[in-house]
Design an enzyme around this catalytic site. Structure first.
Site, PDB file in Angstrom:
ATOM      1  N   ASP A 297       0.867  -1.171   0.000  1.00 10.60           N
ATOM      2  CA  ASP A 297       0.000   0.000   0.000  1.00 10.60           C
ATOM      3  C   ASP A 297       0.908   1.226   0.000  1.00 10.60           C
ATOM      4  O   ASP A 297       2.128   1.132   0.154  1.00 10.60           O
ATOM      5  CB  ASP A 297      -0.983  -0.014   1.179  1.00 10.60           C
ATOM      6  CG  ASP A 297      -2.199   0.869   0.888  1.00 10.60           C
ATOM      7  OD1 ASP A 297      -2.119   1.695  -0.057  1.00 10.60           O
ATOM      8  OD2 ASP A 297      -3.216   0.755   1.580  1.00 10.60           O
TER       9      ASP A 297
HETATM   10  C1  NOJ Z   1      -3.950   3.980  -0.018  1.00  9.21           C
HETATM   11  C2  NOJ Z   1      -5.139   3.069   0.090  1.00  9.21           C
HETATM   12  O1  NOJ Z   1      -5.114   2.367   1.309  1.00  9.21           O
HETATM   13  C3  NOJ Z   1      -5.242   2.087  -1.055  1.00  9.21           C
HETATM   14  O2  NOJ Z   1      -6.448   1.391  -0.927  1.00  9.21           O
HETATM   15  C4  NOJ Z   1      -5.144   2.791  -2.371  1.00  9.21           C
HETATM   16  O3  NOJ Z   1      -5.306   1.900  -3.428  1.00  9.21           O
HETATM   17  C5  NOJ Z   1      -3.786   3.484  -2.434  1.00  9.21           C
HETATM   18  N1  NOJ Z   1      -3.691   4.450  -1.361  1.00  9.21           N
HETATM   19  C6  NOJ Z   1      -3.554   4.176  -3.772  1.00  9.21           C
HETATM   20  O4  NOJ Z   1      -4.349   5.277  -3.886  1.00  9.21           O
END
Ligand code: NOJ
Length: 757
Positions: A297
């Site tokens: 993430d």
């Molecule tokens: C953080 C989020 O937790 C995740 O779900 C998302 O896909 C990414 N950022 C990218 O934006």
């Protein structure tokens, strides 16, 4: 007789030929698949033999485009130079044919011309927004859920997107957690069906078709169990709970062929998911034989420093790659340290190779090596703008997502001829509020969203009046608009009040400790109620809210979530009865925050309360009921359904392959045609580990004309009765089971059977 025999033999031969044809087709498919597999493996192996270590590390490196909505971006100002040198494997937050083509051309200037992979959060639509994922789940209709994902993929892929960071399939029992809006709610069985439908929808006919986007099941794992519902918080749970409740949707996504997984921000039992070897290497890549790749993430590799798990990005890179995190989203730990770690002999180069191979194989499957610009067709992008079929679907699924919570005096549906309707509340003329969180790709053009005012006005008779008053803002203490709203109500025959949460009050980093109606909205509702006018209350939100006064006082309430681009039309379709609502809650709605986490499939405990009033030395609160305000699976219709006569085909289920059929009669006894979601729950009365008081094991959404009656049936096999024992064996055990059938998790119609081995 002779003719009969001949016919029989002809039928048999036809059957035989058909069977052979099917087998033949399967064999061809398998051999094509195998040769494709060999071809891609060979291609990737050849390519990798030409790559330097730095170029390999480059493939594991993902950057964001210019804007950062979920975390700090280090502006190193040289992303383009790095792309040209082959030091970037993927970009997120870069969309449209124009922008993706520009960057892909830069990647084509690199030594080995390895194409970039463009990822994006396509969570509930792209330009056209469908209802938020949790709302769609309330439809309990897997085919329409799949269709939303399909259409989102068709649109996003036309805008240059190869890969979506969806579906989010975190089970959560905590509505304080803002990210419940992205998931499928509290139940694992339902979550599994939704995970499959969404993966299938996004990936369509398979990676390689131009309108498929690669899916990414997230967040691996147990992110939805953050302590206290506070986003990014720690998770501590037994492995049994993990396997039984939180992992099955991920396993289902893997089985459905999901291309990638994203790991999660949380630590699980003290080990950050990003550095969690057990989760990523043991469970995912070994036990489940997952062939795709795992993306971290946003910045989560680097965040292991704040977790206190590693001391710097150098160590973070080592821990993450060893744990099976293949791609680094924006932390730059791999880019800055991985080659050095390999050169120093601190990280085995085979681990880097494995990660690179997984990523390149997906690029190959997507067809990007054959044509890096296959998603760069401007004409195709233009043709997808505001696609009418997609808008129609948004409207349909919007109506299907609405849950009718109360309709005591059958005020709904309203007549389109009602002379004066007042629409009151901060959502009446709002536009972007209808989209909800994760609507980052909508074109910022209000004319592309149907407001609730517009939708309702469009369906009213030309001679009728729709009076509008905002009444208050979503979340402040200003009451200066109350009087105007009260005057509007006084002029009306019926008031529609539209209240709820602003689009950014549920979502990532949007945990709330109080989940009541925000601001002065409830006070406004009380003032309007004093006018004595009949009220239809619409609640717009990304999570279950608590609204006890309204739930006890207002006779007509519909939960409308955040419904997307066609919200106004979907709401009007339900308000005026073009569509008879059939939505069912995918989460339990609490009475108070003190009850959270609250979920229907809890254990009985050694001291269960016999009823809501018993509180003395039983498992209960002294100041609150145990039951939710509205239970999981609950939702009304304009018509009435009677479910009766539950019958079991046998009372003993004998062997592994035995099947027991549960049948029930369902009759539409009301005044409208409509749909009902018939739900089947079971209870395993005695187990070597205690079992929940009820578990959803089947559901069917069926349509009945008024007066119509049908019998429907569900099959139960020992496989459905399996669970994880205390040493994590997935087994079924002999014993007695109860079966419940009904139209919510409060289902009381009951029968029982025994399972013997
Ligand atoms: C953080 C989020 O937790 C995740 O779900 C998302 O896909 C990414 N950022 C990218 O934006």
């Amino acid at each position: 007789m002779a003719i009969k025999e001949e016919l029989h033999s002809i039928t048999k031969s036809i059957f035989y030929i058909k069977k052979m044809k099917t087998i033949f087709r399967i064999l061809i498919f398998l051999s094509v698949f195998k040769s494709f597999g060999q071809e891609s493996e060979k291609f990737v192996a050849d390519l990798m033999s030409k790559m330097t270590l730095e170029e390999k590390v480059g493939q594991l490196n993902q950057y964001s485009g210019e804007w950062a909505h979920t975390g700090p971006v280090t502006k190193d100002g040289e992303k383009q130079t790095q792309i040209k040198k082959g030091m970037v494997g993927s970009m997120l937050n870069v969309t449209t044919v124009k922008h993706t083509t520009e960057l892909q051309k830069m990647a084509m200037q690199s030594r080995l011309k390895i194409p970039l992979l463009f990822g994006q959060d396509v969570i509930h639509g792209f330009r056209i927004n469908y209802p938020i994922p949790l709302a769609e789940v309330a439809s309990w209709d897997m085919s329409v859920i799949e269709k939303s994902a399909r259409y989102a993929a068709v649109e996003a892929s036309a805008y240059g997107v190869h890969w979506t960071f969806a579906p989010m399939i975190d089970i959560s029992r905590d509505p304080r957690w803002g990210r419940v809006m992205e998931g499928a709610g509290e139940d694992t069985f339902l979550g599994v069906q939704v995970a499959k439908a969404r993966v299938k929808g996004f990936q369509g006919n398979g990676l390689g078709s131009t309108d498929a986007v690669m899916a990414c099941a997230k967040h691996f794992a147990a992110y939805g169990a953050a302590v206290g519902g506070r986003d990014y918080n720690s998770v501590d749970m037994s492995l049994r709970q993990l396997y039984e409740t939180y992992l099955p949707p991920f396993k289902a996504a893997v089985d459905a062929g999901v291309g990638t997984l994203m790991n999660s921000f949380n630590d699980l039992n003290g080990v950050p998911a990003t550095g969690n070897k057990f989760l990523q290497r043991e469970v995912l890549k070994k036990q489940w034989d997952f062939k795709g790749f795992v993306v971290s993430d946003w910045g989560s590799i680097g965040e292991m420093i704040q977790h206190g798990f590693v001391k710097d990005n150098y160590q973070a890179a080592k821990v993450a790659i060893e744990a099976g995190s293949d791609m680094d989203m924006e932390s730059r730990s791999y880019k800055n340290h991985l080659a050095q770690l390999v050169n120093e002999g601190k990280v085995d180069s085979k681990l880097v190779d494995d990660a690179v191979r997984r990523i390149l194989l997906k690029k190959y499957e997507l067809g990007l090596f054959k044509d890096p610009f296959k998603f760069s067709n401007q004409k195709r992008e233009d043709s997808q703008f505001n696609n009418p079929a997609h808008r129609k679907h948004a409207r349909d699924i919007g109506a299907k997502s609405i849950v009718l919570l109360k309709n005591e005096k059958q005020l709904l549906p309203l007549s389109k001829k009602t002379k004066n309707i007042a629409l009151i509340g901060p959502f009446g003329k709002a536009v972007a509020e209808n989209l909800g969180f994760w609507s980052t790709s909508w074109p910022d053009d209000a004319s592309l969203i149907v407001s609730q005012f517009q939708g309702i006005r469009n369906q009213m008779d030309a001679n009728s009046n729709l009076i509008y008053a905002k009444g208050c803002n979503v979340n402040d203490s200003d009451k200066s608009q109350f009087n105007e709203a009260i005057e509007a109500a006084k002029k009306a025959d019926v008031v529609i009040m539209t209240l709820g949460e602003a689009h950014d009050m549920s979502g990532e980093a949007k945990s709330r400790s109080s989940i009541q109606l925000p601001g002065v909205q409830e006070e406004l509702l009380k003032e309007i109620h004093k006018t004595g006018k009949p009220i239809v209350l619409l609640i717009n939100a990304g999570r279950p809210l608590i609204f006890n006064w309204a739930a006890d006082t207002i006779e007509t309430i519909a939960y409308t979530w955040w419904l997307g681009s066609e919200a106004g039309n979907s709401i009007a379709d339900v308000v005026f009865g073009n569509y008879n609502p059939a939505g069912k809650l995918p989460m339990s709605f609490p009475r108070s925050e003190g009850q959270i986490p609250i979920y229907y499939n809890h254990y009985n405990t050694g001291r269960p309360a016999a009823n809501e009033n018993e509180t003395s030395y039983v498992s209960a609160y002294t100041d609150e009921k145990n039951s939710p305000k509205f239970p999981f699976g609950y939702g009304l219709s304009y018509t009435k359904f009677d479910i009766s006569n539950v019958k079991l085909s046998k009372t003993i289920l004998k062997s592994e392959n035995d099947v027991l059929t549960v049948s029930v009669a369902i009759e539409n006894t009301g005044n409208f045609d409509g749909e009902e979601v018939v739900q089947l729950y079971i209870r395993d009365l005695v187990g070597s580990v205690v079992r929940p008081v009820k578990e959803l094991k089947g559901f069917q959404k069926i349509f009945l004309k008024k007066g119509e009656k049908k019998e429907i049936s569900f099959d139960i096999t020992p496989e459905n009765l399996k669970f994880y024992d205390d040493t994590l064996n997935y087994i079924f055990e002999e014993g007695d089971f109860e079966v419940f059938v009904g139209n919510s998790s409060d289902a009381e119609l009951k029968s029982s059977f025994e399972l013997i081995k």
